[in-house]
Motif scaffolding. Structure first.
Motif, mmCIF file in Angstrom:
data_model
loop_
_atom_site.group_PDB
_atom_site.id
_atom_site.type_symbol
_atom_site.label_atom_id
_atom_site.label_comp_id
_atom_site.label_asym_id
_atom_site.label_seq_id
_atom_site.Cartn_x
_atom_site.Cartn_y
_atom_site.Cartn_z
ATOM 1 N N ASP A 76 0.880 -1.179 0.000
ATOM 2 C CA ASP A 76 0.000 0.000 0.000
ATOM 3 C C ASP A 76 0.910 1.219 0.000
ATOM 4 O O ASP A 76 1.641 1.470 0.962
ATOM 5 N N ALA A 77 0.866 1.997 -1.082
ATOM 6 C CA ALA A 77 1.815 3.090 -1.272
ATOM 7 C C ALA A 77 1.538 4.309 -0.401
ATOM 8 O O ALA A 77 2.415 5.173 -0.262
ATOM 9 N N HIS A 78 0.348 4.397 0.172
ATOM 10 C CA HIS A 78 0.066 5.538 1.049
ATOM 11 C C HIS A 78 -1.163 5.237 1.892
ATOM 12 O O HIS A 78 -2.255 5.033 1.356
ATOM 13 N N MET A 79 -0.968 5.223 3.200
ATOM 14 C CA MET A 79 -2.111 5.046 4.083
ATOM 15 C C MET A 79 -1.801 5.657 5.443
ATOM 16 O O MET A 79 -0.659 5.922 5.788
ATOM 17 N N HIS A 80 -2.867 5.898 6.188
ATOM 18 C CA HIS A 80 -2.756 6.359 7.573
ATOM 19 C C HIS A 80 -3.225 5.208 8.453
ATOM 20 O O HIS A 80 -4.413 4.859 8.454
#
Length: 575
Positions: A76-80
């Motif tokens: 996942d290239a971008h998550m919070h």
């Protein structure tokens, strides 16, 4: 063994001179370099892939894949992490069965509450898990210079964070007006990453043309905020990695599928940004996005490449993203390359999931949450919007997006105050500072919750400063939400007639639960049912609520200091 001895053993295993630890036999291996599928075996030694091919290796353990496809562990290239509401060990247990082996996380949610201490907590809690959690140093604590966050991270703090293990670069630079204005404090954070050769992530919703060129000129090379085709194409043409986002409240994948099929987005990747446990359990994670991409016509090998090798290379993770010799042994065995349903997940050479079930039995680090909700004395009178009812500014929600629209309409009033009318689809939103008990309260009207009877929804998850955000029809129910959140240390709550209908406590910084994914899912479902009982039709009402205060996404936002127009960068009077 030391590093030299490990390398020597790996070479011997590859040559067939000694057995490996695990052999995956008779698979269809997706080669992300050539984008071809190759029949063969994978031999693993000491957590690394020693060999791939048709050779007759031996190993202590052998698993016959029976012709099933094997792909690299998904990224996942971008998550919070915080937006999943799960503490890292529980999140790992939820994601591993879906084939996720690594995530690139921006911990700016917890950093906005607890500062560097919050990031250090996340790093400690994510050690030794069955997937790797990498972090970016939060650039937006707070997101704007005037916000009421619980902490401030300046350039010196960014320098300190960039030296920590598993911190890869600078997280999304949300204050794009500050970049375009060449403001020193923001650019000092960018330079801290660039001097180390570290990647810098962007956050530029709607930015196009010369303004976008100027933003990219700062060295920002990725962005997850595209919502329209021409916007994404412009970003890709300037060398940005377009992170195609599909989360719980931001649905952008469908828009960009034609570009992915036509291979027009360059080095794109997949990202969830903000995703809730209900969606993870019901749909999956990155594997669910691959399923949709392939169903739309993206060749499977290409889709897998962009969910593995492309983000790995972008973030400098040269040891993963491929099923190939000298790469980490993160391998996902699938039923097929259409459903993307994992039957076996190997992480670092260890089997961590089988047939949709996590088999990792590690222990979570002990944690004693503190109550971070600090509210100044508050009464129902503080939650009344005084207005003459003429030409009143309203925040209009946009279905499936986190952008809003600013409109102006006459509104119903009684005795000089706004009053609820079910046929008007208007609710009152209140954003209440909760870190220092300053007493700041911002009020504004919102269209889109469509309440049909009296009640209120409340949350301590309010991007990105995470003050309290309440949406309701009357001061009494809204006050009851505030009181419930203060008692629990934060979370989500639904109230009607002064009574709590459903609640999910989030005692870790008012952002995360200590419970497992199923318990959190069940509480969320109860909350969604409670919101629906008030008439709210939104698929993710609390995710939508949480973005109402975000003052770096157009157009109109409700903050503790009042109604804020993002485009004009100024506050708007409500009367």
């Amino acid at each position: 063994m030391n590093d030299l001895e490990l390398l020597q053993r790996r070479i011997r295993v590859a040559r067939g001179l000694e057995p490996g630890d695990l052999l995956l036999r008779n698979g269809q291996i997706v080669n992300v370099f050539t984008q071809q599928i190759e029949s063969g075996n994978v031999v693993i030694a000491d957590g690394w892939i020693a060999g791939v091919g048709p050779y007759d290796w031996q190993a202590a353990d052998t698993i016959d894949l029976n012709g099933r496809p094997a792909v690299p562990g998904l990224i996942d290239a971008h998550m919070h992490l915080e937006s999943t509401l799960l503490w890292p060990p529980e999140l790992a247990r939820a994601l591993v069965p879906h084939g996720t082996s690594a995530i690139i996380a921006d911990p700016h949610e917890i950093a906005n509450v607890l500062g560097i201490r919050g990031v250090e907590m996340m790093l400690a809690a994510s050690e030794g898990l069955p997937l790797d959690m990498f972090f970016m140093a939060p650039s937006c604590v707070p997101a704007t210079s005037w916000e009421d966050a619980g902490a401030v991270l300046d350039a010196a703090a960014i320098e300190r964070l960039l030296q920590l293990p598993r911190v890869l670069g600078l997280a999304e630079v949300m204050d794009f007006p500050a970049v375009l204005d060449s403001r020193g404090p923001v650019l000092a954070k960018v330079l801290a990453a660039l001097r180390r050769g570290a990647p810098v992530d962007g956050h530029a919703p709607g930015l196009r043309g010369q303004a976008l060129v100027s933003y990219v000129a700062a060295g920002i090379r990725a962005d997850h905020e595209s919502t329209e085709i021409d916007e994404a194409l412009q970003k890709a043409a300037l060398g940005m990695m377009v992170q195609v986002r599909q989360g719980s409240s931001e649905h952008n994948l469908e828009t960009f599928l034609p570009l992915l099929v036509a291979d027009r987005l360059g080095d794109w990747s997949l990202a969830t940004d903000d995703i809730l446990p209900t969606d993870i359990l019901a749909q999956g994670h990155i594997n669910a996005l691959l399923r949709r991409a392939v169903a739309a016509g993206v060749p499977p090998c290409r889709a897998v490449r962009h969910a593995t090798l492309v983000p790995a290379r972008h973030y400098g993770l040269r040891d993963r993203g491929a099923v190939a010799p000298s790469y980490r042994a993160d391998v996902v065995v699938l039923d097929d390359l259409h459903a993307f349903q994992p039957t076996l997940v190997v992480h670092g050479g260890q089997v961590v999931a089988r047939d949709g079930r996590c088999v990792w039995n590690g222990e979570a680090s002990p944690l004693t949450p503190e109550n971070t909700v600090r509210i100044a004395p508050l009464s129902a009178d503080d939650l009344e919007l005084r207005t003459v009812g003429k030409a009143c500014p309203i925040v209009r929600l946009v279905p499936g997006q986190i952008v809003t629209q600013g409109i102006t309409e006459d509104v119903p009033t009684r005795d000089g105050r706004w009053c609820f009318a079910p046929d008007r689809d208007l609710a009152l939103a209140a954003c209440i500072e909760r870190h220092r008990a300053s007493g700041r309260i911002g009020l504004g009207l919102v269209q889109g919750f469509a309440f049909q009877r009296h009640g209120a929804l409340g949350s301590s998850v309010a991007h990105d400063s995470h003050n309290l955000i309440i949406a309701g029809t009357n001061p009494q129910d809204m006050l009851a939400c505030v009181e419930a959140l203060a008692r629990s240390g934060g979370g989500f709550v639904a109230v009607a007639e002064g009574r709590v209908l459903a609640e999910l406590p989030l005692p870790i910084a008012g952002l995360m639960s200590t419970q497992d994914v199923y318990a959190v899912r069940d509480r969320l479902q109860q909350l969604h049912a409670a919101a629906q009982s008030l008439g709210c039709p939104l698929a993710s009402p609390f995710a939508t609520l949480s973005f109402l205060p975000l003052p770096v996404i157009p157009e109109l936002r409700v903050t503790p200091r009042g109604l804020f127009d993002v485009g004009r960068q100024q506050f708007v009077a409500t009367t």
